[in-house]
Design a protein around this motif. Structure first.
Motif, PDB file in Angstrom:
ATOM      1  N   GLU B 344       8.714  -4.786  11.210  1.00 51.52           N
ATOM      2  CA  GLU B 344       8.024  -5.925  10.587  1.00 51.52           C
ATOM      3  C   GLU B 344       6.925  -5.434   9.642  1.00 51.52           C
ATOM      4  O   GLU B 344       6.783  -5.930   8.514  1.00 51.52           O
ATOM      5  CB  GLU B 344       7.431  -6.794  11.708  1.00 51.52           C
ATOM      6  CG  GLU B 344       6.630  -7.974  11.250  1.00 51.52           C
ATOM      7  CD  GLU B 344       6.084  -8.795  12.434  1.00 51.52           C
ATOM      8  OE1 GLU B 344       6.634  -8.690  13.553  1.00 51.52           O
ATOM      9  OE2 GLU B 344       5.104  -9.524  12.238  1.00 51.52           O
ATOM     10  N   THR B 364       6.823 -12.987  10.526  1.00 52.08           N
ATOM     11  CA  THR B 364       8.168 -12.430  10.471  1.00 52.08           C
ATOM     12  C   THR B 364       8.825 -12.447  11.853  1.00 52.08           C
ATOM     13  O   THR B 364       8.195 -12.091  12.850  1.00 52.08           O
ATOM     14  CB  THR B 364       8.079 -10.988   9.954  1.00 52.08           C
ATOM     15  OG1 THR B 364       7.521 -11.021   8.642  1.00 52.08           O
ATOM     16  CG2 THR B 364       9.441 -10.309   9.923  1.00 52.08           C
ATOM     17  N   SER B 366      11.272 -10.469  13.744  1.00 44.41           N
ATOM     18  CA  SER B 366      11.918  -9.163  13.716  1.00 44.41           C
ATOM     19  C   SER B 366      12.466  -8.966  15.114  1.00 44.41           C
ATOM     20  O   SER B 366      11.715  -8.740  16.058  1.00 44.41           O
ATOM     21  CB  SER B 366      10.865  -8.107  13.345  1.00 44.41           C
ATOM     22  OG  SER B 366      11.357  -6.799  13.550  1.00 44.41           O
TER      23      SER B 366
END
Lengths: 592, 592
Positions: B344, B364, B366
């Motif tokens: 990330e 994010t 991830s």
């Protein structure tokens, strides 16, 4: 009496009663889709004979509102009278409620027959004009007072829909209704829908053409169930059946009195879209109203195992009649003069030979060539086309049998067809297969599935301007709610046991019309970690015209579906056919 | 101070003010999806840190309501306090409104901070308890009174979103708002949505993490436009821009006073779901309220040509960052230790190198292996998996650029995958292509299209338990209405210029998670006798993992779409890549 004379007589009565504007809708006291002739006041006062329309008459105006299906017909039928045509859904034409709001002033009155406008419509009208001081006068059926040769309210005989067809006795159904009432703490459930009442009490009649219902009201409490009906329609046998099932029979007109006498502080479940203003007004003021889709509408939509098994049988008989018809047509179109109307008569005749046939379930759409481009075409003496050995013939028809109501559409090439016709037919078929063969998650509503059927058409810039599917009754109305498959949101999930049509089409004005319709029943499919999935079981069996298909446009899966379907068609129908018909069907159901 | 100590202090204040039950929601005064820490009272009072939840505290009860995403986390976070967890959507748990209705009696009072509950929520609560004599006390932020180290309301600096990005000046946008107001005979339009205000006045800030908005209110009349904001956030340049565009700058807290002083007999347009109770109460009693989706929400959803051209550019930059990341991951997963969090960070770093980068657009996602089966997973120090050269890695991320907001999801095989993984990926891709490549009739709403994406998954007994697509802002919130693509009816048609995501997925607990998301903009397609058809133009460009596809499951049309898409990916991105990256991309976008 000319139409203008009728208007003038109506205006005389309006003046007498102090009414500024009088509304004449197309409805009966039960908000039926199809009405007995007695209730066709709007046609009588206007001369417009289409199935949908509303008339408003004032001192100096007479206006008819109708929708796009009827613009041409209405213009023609209104041309010798003072009626103006207001086109529904066309920019610049207000709705009749908007027109009343904009053209009436303080102190004016709006009149209508409270027995034929639903409480839902009246409340909407109230909202529209709430800023003005306008009163309603709803106690007069003014058209009735001047309509001299008005047809009587039908008095067709009632018969029992036997347990071997219905699977549940009237008493059992009333018990199911009471279970639903209990969940909502309701004391009464008031019913005006004619098919709802017929379903609940397992009785059928003939008061509305092609709809085997009885003009009646129903009322269910936790310990009583009433049928309000003209008692002359009830013979000894039916009477005994109803008594046995603890149903009280009362006179049709007694409904308001009995409702009025239930007393205050009761909770009533009813559907304001079905209950007319007159009946609604009889409810004691202190009662609590739960306004929702009728309990019976929801219960009757989910067919039980007995009903489904009966329907399977009815659809086979119906498929036999239609297949015999298509065989006859295919073999005779180039030999004798066949018209849209004579074809329709032939088909009706073949249906009537089937076991348990009661009636057709709606006016057959028998449409050749460009006539089929009108999705709701009905052949008249003027339009009646002669069928020729080329192009498409579309037939949308169905029957009322003791073991079920049917509805099916087939489009057949009577000879050579153009590439465009072939492509349009094939795309329609692809849409049909896409939907009829889909799995879908339990809890899915019809509006979610609509696009599955349109998808192959949309990719080629085509669309049909009608819904994809409607529910169907069981020896009842051919259009039955509450579920459907259409783009507009409808918060009813497709449950196991619900019966629905799948009927995509292509309509090109001046060219051709295509529709392929089968009826299916919702069933369970696999259960996975994503949930329970559902599928459709096909009920209708009649060949889909292979000569109209461009096979190169079909996927392997689509061909497989079609081949399997046709194998089933042959398997289910052939034993009821003559040898020649069997040979023809063998060829029409061959694998591609 | 322990959580129980906080509850006890709150109860002390409740007693003082005569409050029986006190509600603490997750919202800010603007009903933002993401809120500044200052407004996270619910997390502070309960210890539960999830994004959605409501707390109710009474003299002897402390209850937290949250949804299925957070049951495990909430149980963990609440276990050392007296809180009970009420599970939303689980049988047997009433909603907090139902609980208040059932547990409070006549004479009791419900307290809440009127600045954070919307008028819509308060009216619903009023309806729920209408049969009881219960008063509301909405003037106290009781948590604020005991929260000692409460973060301040953010004061990030405001900047101008320049004309070359927005295509329209603030004054022009205000003019468009007034056109809409005129259609409804409105005198005022009151705005609380932070992204609506930022869009209207062409200003951006940093008051909510990853959402470049400014905490503010807006008010537009036919001759005045106001921005209510902490003036310390407005520098000279922004002030001049606003004055030039005839926007009056007033103190944030002055909104209620100015609204109160507009006088009676005015018509106000506002959205009760956005306007808080405190502000709503300041509206003079004689005013007429038109409650609807904000005019600005509808206007901002339809991107103009300048915005679309900018977005195309932003999505290329974003595709370059993500492609560089996937290249790096593909080449290093078996060479160095890469965790979900370090991946990330790598990706965030690559994004931040792009021209005009402002921030990432959301946290994010991830997620490696089974972690990706949680659709809204966010890696923590505890869950942080090490990526290995096998199975799927899912990355859902986006950026805020001066020329647009992005959002994209890719799922990549980091090494060998199972047949089941390959099939699930391919079915997800089929759904994605089915929708991204469809034509649809003008006037179609998002809910009609949802099933087009699910269809290939349903056929194999799979489904994803989230919507198919959401609207996206323009250097604004990553989730933006009013349109979407989901099963629930939403009466907003997909108009030319609307931007929306397409993101089907497959999630199997304990196994894997797959999602393929691209962003598209609605455009016109052909016009035929069936009407105007629409299509999607793809904005996002990043390869879709070929190694994860079972090519035998794709149709020719699907292969063609994928090959064309990959050709475009290479064409648009390669010039921004190193030679090694180019070679890698060439291979990853080869024709299949």
């Amino acid at each position: 009496m000319s139409i203008n004379d009728r208007i003038s007589k109506l205006r005389g009565l309006m003046k007498e009663k102090g009414i500024t504007a009088y509304i004449i809708p197309s409805s009966d006291p039960h908000q039926s889709e199809y009405v007995a002739d007695h209730y066709n006041s709007r046609a009588w006062i206007s001369g417009f004979t289409g199935s949908a329309g509303t008339v408003v008459v004032t001192n100096d105006k007479a206006i008819l509102w109708t929708d796009g299906r009827y613009f041409i017909q209405a213009e023609e039928e209104l041309k010798d009278s003072e009626y103006e045509l207001f086109k529904l859904g066309v920019e610049g034409f207000p709705s009749y409620m908007e027109w009343l709001r904009d053209n009436l002033g303080s102190g004016d009155t709006i009149g209508f027959d409270g027995k034929v406008l639903s409480q839902f419509v009246v409340e909407n009208l109230e909202k529209k004009i709430q800023d003005k001081n306008i009163q309603f006068i709803s106690e007069y059926d003014l058209v009735g007072e001047i309509w001299e040769d008005r047809p009587n309210i039908p008095k067709e005989e009632t018969f029992i829909h036997e347990l071997k067809y219905t699977g549940l006795s009237a008493e059992e159904k009333i018990g199911k209704v009471r279970e639903e009432m209990k969940k909502k703490d309701a004391d009464y459930f008031l019913i005006a829908g004619l098919d709802d009442i017929a379903w609940l009490y397992n009785i059928r009649g003939g008061d509305v053409p092609q709809n085997p219902v009885i003009i009646s009201y129903g009322l269910v409490s936790m310990d009583k169930a009433y049928l309000f009906v003209n008692k002359s329609k009830i013979n000894k046998e039916v009477e005994e059946y109803l008594i046995e099932n603890r149903v009280n029979i009362e006179d049709y007109d007694k409904i308001a009195e009995i409702v009025f006498n239930i007393g205050e502080d009761n909770t009533l479940i009813l559907n304001k879209r079905k209950i007319n203003r007159w009946l609604y007004n009889s409810i004691p003021k202190g009662c609590k109203i739960v306004n929702e889709i009728d309990i019976t509408t929801k219960l009757k939509a989910v067919k039980n195992e007995t009903e489904i098994e009966n329907q399977r049988n009815a659809y086979i008989k119906d498929g036999v009649a239609l297949t015999k018809f298509l065989y006859w047509l295919d073999n005779n179109v180039d030999k004798e003069k066949i018209t849209e109307i004579s074809a329709e008569e032939k088909l009706n005749g073949l249906r009537s030979e089937q076991d348990g046939f009661v009636d057709i379930s709606f006016s057959t759409i028998s449409a050749y060539g460009p006539n089929a481009a009108m999705a709701h075409y009905s052949a008249t003496e003027e339009s009646n086309a002669v069928l020729k050995p080329k192009g498409f013939y579309l037939v949308d028809s169905g029957g009322q049998y003791l073991d079920g109501t049917t509805d099916i559409t087939r489009t057949m090439a009577l000879g050579p067809i153009t590439d465009e016709e072939k492509k349009d037919f094939t795309l329609t078929l692809k849409g049909h297969i896409n939907l009829i063969d889909t799995k879908f998650l339990e809890g899915t509503n019809g509006y979610q599935l609509d696009v599955i059927c349109r998808y192959p058409l949309w990719q080629e810039g085509l669309d049909y301007k009608h819904g994809t599917g409607h529910g169907i009754g069981f020896l009842l109305n051919v259009h039955e709610g509450p579920h459907n498959i259409a783009a507009a949101p409808n918060n009813i999930e497709l449950e196991k046991g619900m019966v629905v049509s799948i009927e995509p089409g292509v309509y090109k004005a001046g060219k051709h019309g295509i529709r392929i319709e089968n009826i299916v029943v919702v069933d369970k499919d696999i259960e996975t970690e994503s949930g329970q999935f559902m599928k459709f079981e096909t009920l209708s069996f009649t060949p889909i015209d292979l000569d109209s298909i461009d096979v190169s446009l079909l996927t392997e899966r689509e061909k497989e579906w079609l081949n399997n379907y046709h194998q089933e068609v042959y398997h289910k129908l052939s034993s009821y056919l003559s040898e020649e018909e069997q040979n023809w069907l063998k060829d029409k159901t061959k694998s591609i």
